[in-house]
Each structure stands twice: as C-alpha cells, then as structure tokens.
Design an enzyme around this catalytic site. Structure first.
Site, PDB file in Angstrom:
ATOM      1  N   SER A 129       0.814  -1.210   0.000  1.00  0.00           N
ATOM      2  CA  SER A 129       0.000   0.000   0.000  1.00  0.00           C
ATOM      3  C   SER A 129       0.852   1.267   0.000  1.00  0.00           C
ATOM      4  O   SER A 129       1.960   1.291   0.525  1.00  0.00           O
ATOM      5  CB  SER A 129      -0.921   0.017   1.216  1.00  0.00           C
ATOM      6  OG  SER A 129      -1.855  -1.037   1.153  1.00  0.00           O
ATOM      7  N   GLU A 253      -1.714 -15.106   2.339  1.00  0.00           N
ATOM      8  CA  GLU A 253      -2.022 -14.307   3.528  1.00  0.00           C
ATOM      9  C   GLU A 253      -3.321 -14.746   4.183  1.00  0.00           C
ATOM     10  O   GLU A 253      -3.501 -14.593   5.392  1.00  0.00           O
ATOM     11  CB  GLU A 253      -2.108 -12.829   3.141  1.00  0.00           C
ATOM     12  CG  GLU A 253      -2.325 -11.886   4.297  1.00  0.00           C
ATOM     13  CD  GLU A 253      -2.319 -10.429   3.863  1.00  0.00           C
ATOM     14  OE1 GLU A 253      -2.144  -9.561   4.724  1.00  0.00           O
ATOM     15  OE2 GLU A 253      -2.486 -10.161   2.652  1.00  0.00           O
TER      16      GLU A 253
END
Length: 387
Positions: A129, A253
């Site tokens: 991000s 994840e």
C-alpha cells in the site's frame, strides 16, 4: 491413532513443556494492538521454536519445513492458540514471503532467503500500500529503475506492519515505461509493468516512520525509499510480472493460519459472555440476541474456513464479525468503556479490541474491494464502471 491425532499430541505436549520457565511469562502476549509487548522475548521464543523444528511446518521438507498436510497445519495453529502461546513475530516471512518464494522464486533466491526465515534470523515486512494506492494496488507509484546490476527504488509505502522491526521488505514497484503516446498509455492496463522486489531496509535511502494508531501503539509505519538499492537478481518472477506474484502472496495471507485466529476469536467471545453475566447485562434481551448472533457467526466462520471458502469471502466475513464483536464489548461495558484504564492512555483489553478492530475491514484488502472481487471474479457479475 491417525497421523493428524499424533501430530496434535506432539505439538500440544511440546507447547505445554516449553511454555514454562523463561518463556512462561510470554503466554498471551502480543497480538493486534499489542505488537509492542515483549518483542525481544517473543523473538527469542520463536527462535527456540525454530531450533526444535516448529517454524514453517507447512513448508516442504527440502526447504526446511515439516511438509505438514493441510489438516496438520490447521491442528498446529489451533493448538498454538489454545496453548495461549505468544503472538508470532515472523508471520509475514513464514506465511507470506516464504510460500511465494517456494512457488515462484529462483533456486538462488530460495537458498538465500528461506533458511534465515525458517531460523527467524531475518524478519520481513510487506511493501504494497501507498498513500494514494491503498487497496488499489494497481495504482502504486513507487518506481524501481535498473542501473547496472541493481534496482534503484524511489517512493513511499504506508501501513507497513512491523517495518521498524524488520530487516527486509518485499516491495511492489513500477518498473515498466511511463512515457509513450497518450493513446498507448490509455490502453495499457494499470497493473502492467509492476515488479516484485526484495529490498534490504538497513541502508541509506530508507527511512522508517512509525505511525501512532488509535490504540496508542505503532504497529505499522510509513517507509520512504529515496534511491534505495537492491541487487538485480532480487526480483521475484520476471520484471513486469509483479502483479501475478503479488496476488499469489495475498492468497497465502488468507491461508490456514486464520484457523488459529478463530480460536482467539472464540476465547474473546467466551470472555465477553462471562463479562455480560458478571455485570448483569446478559439479562438484557438485546444483548443476549447479539451474543447469540456472535456465537452462530463464529460457527459459520469456522465451517467456511474448513471448506476452503474463497479467500475474499472469508476475509469479508471475519473482519465484519470481529469489528461487530468490538462494538458489542463496548455495549456490555457500558459507560465505563469511555474511561481509560490509566494515565496517560492505558487501555484495557476490551477498549483495545474495539479500537483496533475498526481497522479489520480496511487492512489486508478493504471490504469494498473484497465485494468487488466476489462480484466480478466469483459470481461473474459485470465489472464496476471505471474511468
């Protein structure tokens, strides 16, 4: 006794015997909003686990793992949570980068990076991000330019969990061309030209800035790359293939380790039921209904996880369930929930749960993005109009 039952007995007995003496005080430490607790001691604990073969249990044996089956991995995470063992410090390296390298890395990358991850000698963080590219990873602007035998990285990453404790970061950066005719730029898809780079953090050109969260702690950070360098060979997959590799990491994840997370959720719910009974709020029919809904929701979550539900569905479901549990905790606490436990900003477990769980629907893929993925890729609905 089946191999799964034998495995459960083995890890349960090992945890019972080892979480004593110097490690006894670590029970229950760490976790969301509490990552700062006894970090050095938890690191030592995890290295102790590595020395006895209890890290990377799902990795193939040729890469230092145990080659555990999916069922055995589920058992490991369940028993770890049930033992109240401390929160792991090497999750990102072990559960995200390691499987990515095993599937997509070169033999040289595997030989260089997998052993230090398994031994908990090098910690990793995730550079996805950015300030203007949160869940929309295709909009990242961090750039990497090839200069001789190195990549030179410039840009900013945000919400980078545990960067201040890490030695390495896997960075999604733009390496493709930015010039060209306007018509060509309009037809180029935004995720093209991205690369997945392995970048050392302890070097000139890297600045790590901790970000204070609602809980008063700084689990995540802003990371500024200003001419940071990494060898040309430290690109996973081919240059420009970063989008595919990044999506593979996101898949890992949301893997079997979330089963252990659900054990933690169950314990939070059980403690909340006990609190409601103790302070009398369990007599309120509205509170009772919300507690029952939380219980049924947790059972639904567990059933879906064991069935291998689409990762975006699972992430969307658990994040909203946990956020709602934090709100329910505040309702059960009543007016006392608005008072800090101590000066200057000491929080109790329920306040920390409420504040930190506000982020559950944002990090690791916001709920808005997860709904788009479910609609477009799972249900096959028309894509959302984009400029």
């Amino acid at each position: 006794m089946s191999s799964v039952e034998e495995f459960r007995t083995e890890i349960r007995d090992w945890l019972r015997d080892r979480l004593q003496g110097e490690f006894a005080g670590l029970r229950g430490l760490g976790g969301p909003g509490r990552e700062h607790e006894a970090f050095a001691e938890r690191l030592a604990w995890e290295r102790h686990m590595a020395a006895h073969g209890w890290t990377c249990v799902g990795w193939p044996e040729e890469h230092g793992g145990r080659g555990a089956s999916i069922e055995q991995q589920i058992v490991f995470h369940e028993e770890y949570a049930l033992a109240d063992a401390p929160a792991r410090v090497n999750h990102i390296g072990e559960q995200l980068l390691g499987p990515t390298l095993i599937a997509h890395g070169t033999e040289e990358q595997k030989a260089r990076f997998l052993p230090p991850i398994r031994a908990v000698e090098e910690l990793w963080c995730q550079g996805y991000s950015e300030p203007d590219a949160g869940s929309d990873l295709a909009a990242v602007r961090t750039r990497a330019v090839r200069e001789g035998d190195e990549w030179v990285v410039t840009g900013r990453k945000i919400w980078t969990s545990l960067a201040h404790e890490s030695q390495w970061c896997f960075v999604l950066a733009r390496t493709g061309p930015t010039a060209g005719p306007a018509a060509e730029r309009r037809t180029r898809r935004p995720h093209e030209g991205l690369s997945y780079l392995l970048v050392p953090l302890d070097q000139p050109g890297v600045e790590i800035r901790p970000i204070v969260q609602l809980t008063g702690t700084s689990e995540f950070n802003e990371v500024v790359f200003d001419g940071a360098r990494t060898p040309a060979a430290h690109v996973v997959g081919a240059p420009g293939d970063g989008w595919r590799i990044a999506l593979a990491t996101l898949g890992y994840e949301r893997g079997v380790s979330t089963l252990g997370q659900q054990v933690g959720f169950r314990r939070e719910l059980e403690a909340l039921v006990a609190l409601a009974r103790a302070n009398g709020t369990a007599a309120d029919p509205h509170i009772r209904e919300r507690l029952v809904r939380a219980w049924t929701g947790l059972r639904t979550m567990r059933a879906n996880a064991r069935c291998g539900t689409e990762p975006s569905v699972a992430k969307l479901y658990w994040s909203h369930w946990h956020r709602d549990l934090g709100e329910l905790a505040m309702a059960i606490r009543g007016a006392d929930a608005t008072l800090a436990a101590g000066e200057p900003y000491e929080l109790d477990d329920w306040q920390r749960l409420f504040l930190f769980s506000r982020a559950d629907t944002i990090y690791a893929g916001s709920s808005e993005i997860q709904r788009n993925i479910i609609a477009e890729r799972v249900l096959g609905l028309p894509k959302e109009p984009r400029p």
